[in-house]
Write an enzyme that holds these catalytic residues in place. Structure first.
Site, mmCIF file in Angstrom:
data_model
loop_
_atom_site.group_PDB
_atom_site.id
_atom_site.type_symbol
_atom_site.label_atom_id
_atom_site.label_comp_id
_atom_site.label_asym_id
_atom_site.label_seq_id
_atom_site.Cartn_x
_atom_site.Cartn_y
_atom_site.Cartn_z
ATOM 1 N N ASN A 11 22.170 -32.708 -39.226
ATOM 2 C CA ASN A 11 21.163 -33.178 -38.266
ATOM 3 C C ASN A 11 20.395 -34.317 -38.934
ATOM 4 O O ASN A 11 19.572 -34.088 -39.805
ATOM 5 C CB ASN A 11 20.219 -32.010 -37.917
ATOM 6 N N TRP A 12 20.704 -35.525 -38.503
ATOM 7 C CA TRP A 12 20.095 -36.701 -39.155
ATOM 8 C C TRP A 12 18.654 -36.932 -38.714
ATOM 9 O O TRP A 12 17.962 -37.785 -39.254
ATOM 10 C CB TRP A 12 20.923 -37.953 -38.867
ATOM 11 N N LYS A 13 18.237 -36.202 -37.689
ATOM 12 C CA LYS A 13 16.870 -36.345 -37.152
ATOM 13 C C LYS A 13 16.565 -37.822 -36.842
ATOM 14 O O LYS A 13 17.468 -38.568 -36.485
ATOM 15 C CB LYS A 13 15.848 -35.752 -38.124
ATOM 16 N N HIS A 101 15.780 -27.329 -30.862
ATOM 17 C CA HIS A 101 15.382 -27.422 -32.282
ATOM 18 C C HIS A 101 13.870 -27.211 -32.369
ATOM 19 O O HIS A 101 13.128 -27.645 -31.480
ATOM 20 C CB HIS A 101 15.773 -28.797 -32.836
ATOM 21 N N GLU A 103 11.636 -28.635 -33.936
ATOM 22 C CA GLU A 103 10.815 -29.855 -33.861
ATOM 23 C C GLU A 103 10.629 -30.290 -32.406
ATOM 24 O O GLU A 103 9.600 -30.867 -32.054
ATOM 25 C CB GLU A 103 11.446 -30.960 -34.722
ATOM 26 N N GLU A 173 17.073 -20.754 -37.635
ATOM 27 C CA GLU A 173 16.340 -21.745 -38.425
ATOM 28 C C GLU A 173 14.865 -21.355 -38.513
ATOM 29 O O GLU A 173 14.059 -21.770 -37.660
ATOM 30 C CB GLU A 173 16.443 -23.109 -37.751
ATOM 31 N N GLY A 179 12.874 -28.217 -43.933
ATOM 32 C CA GLY A 179 12.287 -29.373 -44.612
ATOM 33 C C GLY A 179 11.268 -29.017 -45.680
ATOM 34 O O GLY A 179 10.530 -29.887 -46.148
ATOM 35 N N SER A 215 16.528 -25.955 -45.365
ATOM 36 C CA SER A 215 16.586 -26.342 -46.784
ATOM 37 C C SER A 215 17.899 -25.956 -47.465
ATOM 38 O O SER A 215 17.918 -25.623 -48.649
ATOM 39 C CB SER A 215 15.389 -25.760 -47.550
ATOM 40 N N GLY A 236 19.627 -30.497 -42.475
ATOM 41 C CA GLY A 236 18.816 -31.685 -42.219
ATOM 42 C C GLY A 236 18.883 -32.652 -43.391
ATOM 43 O O GLY A 236 19.832 -33.430 -43.535
ATOM 44 N N GLY A 237 17.877 -32.567 -44.268
ATOM 45 C CA GLY A 237 17.734 -33.532 -45.366
ATOM 46 C C GLY A 237 18.999 -33.783 -46.163
ATOM 47 O O GLY A 237 19.355 -34.940 -46.454
HETATM 48 C C1 PEP Z 1 16.917 -28.868 -39.574
HETATM 49 O O1 PEP Z 1 16.066 -29.673 -39.250
HETATM 50 O O2 PEP Z 1 17.654 -28.383 -38.711
HETATM 51 C C2 PEP Z 1 17.019 -28.489 -40.978
HETATM 52 C C3 PEP Z 1 17.687 -27.410 -41.266
HETATM 53 O O3 PEP Z 1 16.393 -29.304 -41.884
HETATM 54 P P1 PEP Z 1 16.425 -29.176 -43.487
HETATM 55 O O4 PEP Z 1 17.850 -28.885 -43.884
HETATM 56 O O5 PEP Z 1 15.950 -30.485 -43.983
HETATM 57 O O6 PEP Z 1 15.525 -28.038 -43.846
#
Ligand code: PEP
Length: 260
Positions: A11-13, A101, A103, A173, A179, A215, A236-237
């Site tokens: 997920n590049w957000k 999601h 967010e 999640e 994050g 994470s 994500g990251g």
């Molecule tokens: C996400 O936003 O779906 C996510 C899992 O982010 P991260 O891996 O950065 O915690």
């Protein structure tokens, strides 16, 4: 993890303009060509404005990567200024869509009802919906996380025709892990994936696919996938660098190959 085929979604957000996105998908595609992950499905969920370029390069280079979007409007085309429809995504070869999601839920007021409507509109056009559920820290601290997440899941699946079940993937999640650099432990992931599978089976899902996100990185992926019953990850990251994302893919692939 048992021997169900793993799925890893990046997920590049709101990161990477289309030039940066092309660069990343090119790097990832080359890594996958040189050392294919045979048993793992790979998806990148790019920002809307990157989809066309990323779709073109995946197609022309025949990369083993499927394309995802991070959100979609539940309505058909029409007077919804600034929004994007499922049919628009379909024209760009988007096969996967993240739905609900945290967010979107927290910062853009996506209610449980809209999550359920969106999920139905995604699967109706034949796309895979990745339904995100998870609790805030305060809910976990008050030991309400199981009830909260089960209710979130049931609410999102309300009114969904059984014929669409195979198009639904659930991602657990927890908000406190997204994050933050603090991932859920394997035991926590196992507890919640077991719960989600039980609820899904009670709703007649025959082979529920459940991911974990929060994470996940190149360092913790192997342990998480080995020690918990997940079908893969939403990342994500760590999906923003080809090498770290590839390491996560490899961890899933190795685990599947050993357990099969
Ligand atoms: C996400 O936003 O779906 C996510 C899992 O982010 P991260 O891996 O950065 O915690």
């Amino acid at each position: 993890m048992n021997a169900r085929r793993p799925l890893v979604i990046g997920n590049w957000k709101m990161n990477l303009d289309f030039v940066e996105a092309l660069h990343l998908v090119q790097q990832l595609g080359v890594l996958l060509k040189n050392r294919p992950v045979e048993h793992t499905d790979v998806v990148v969920a790019a920002p809307f404005v990157d989809l066309r370029s990323v779709s073109s390069i995946i197609d022309s280079e025949r990369f083993a990567i499927a394309l995802g979007a991070q959100h979609v409007n539940s309505q058909e085309n029409g007077p919804h200024t600034g929004e994007i429809s499922t049919s628009m995504l379909k024209r760009l070869n988007v096969e996967w869509v993240l739905v609900g999601h945290s967010e979107r839920r927290v910062h853009y007021f996506m209610s449980d009802e809209i999550v359920a409507e969106t999920l139905r509109s995604v699967v109706r056009v034949g796309q895979h919906a990745v339904l995100c559920v998870g609790e805030e820290l305060s809910i976990r601290e008050s030991d309400q996380h199981e009830a909260f997440v089960a209710a979130q899941l049931k609410s999102a699946l309300r009114g969904l025709d059984e014929k669409f079940h195979a198009l639904v993937t659930v991602a657990y999640e927890p908000l406190w892990a997204i994050g933050t650099g603090v991932n859920a432990t394997s035991a926590q992931v196992s507890e919640m994936t077991a719960l989600l599978r039980t609820v899904l089976r009670s709703l007649s899902f025959t082979s529920p696919q459940v991911l974990y996100g929060g994470s996940v990185n190149a360092e913790n992926a192997a342990l998480l996938v080995r020690e918990s019953d997940v079908d893969g990850f939403l990342v994500g990251g760590a999906s923003l660098k080809a090498e770290s994302f590839y390491a996560i893919l490899q961890a899933c692939d190795d685990c599947y190959a050993i357990k099969r």
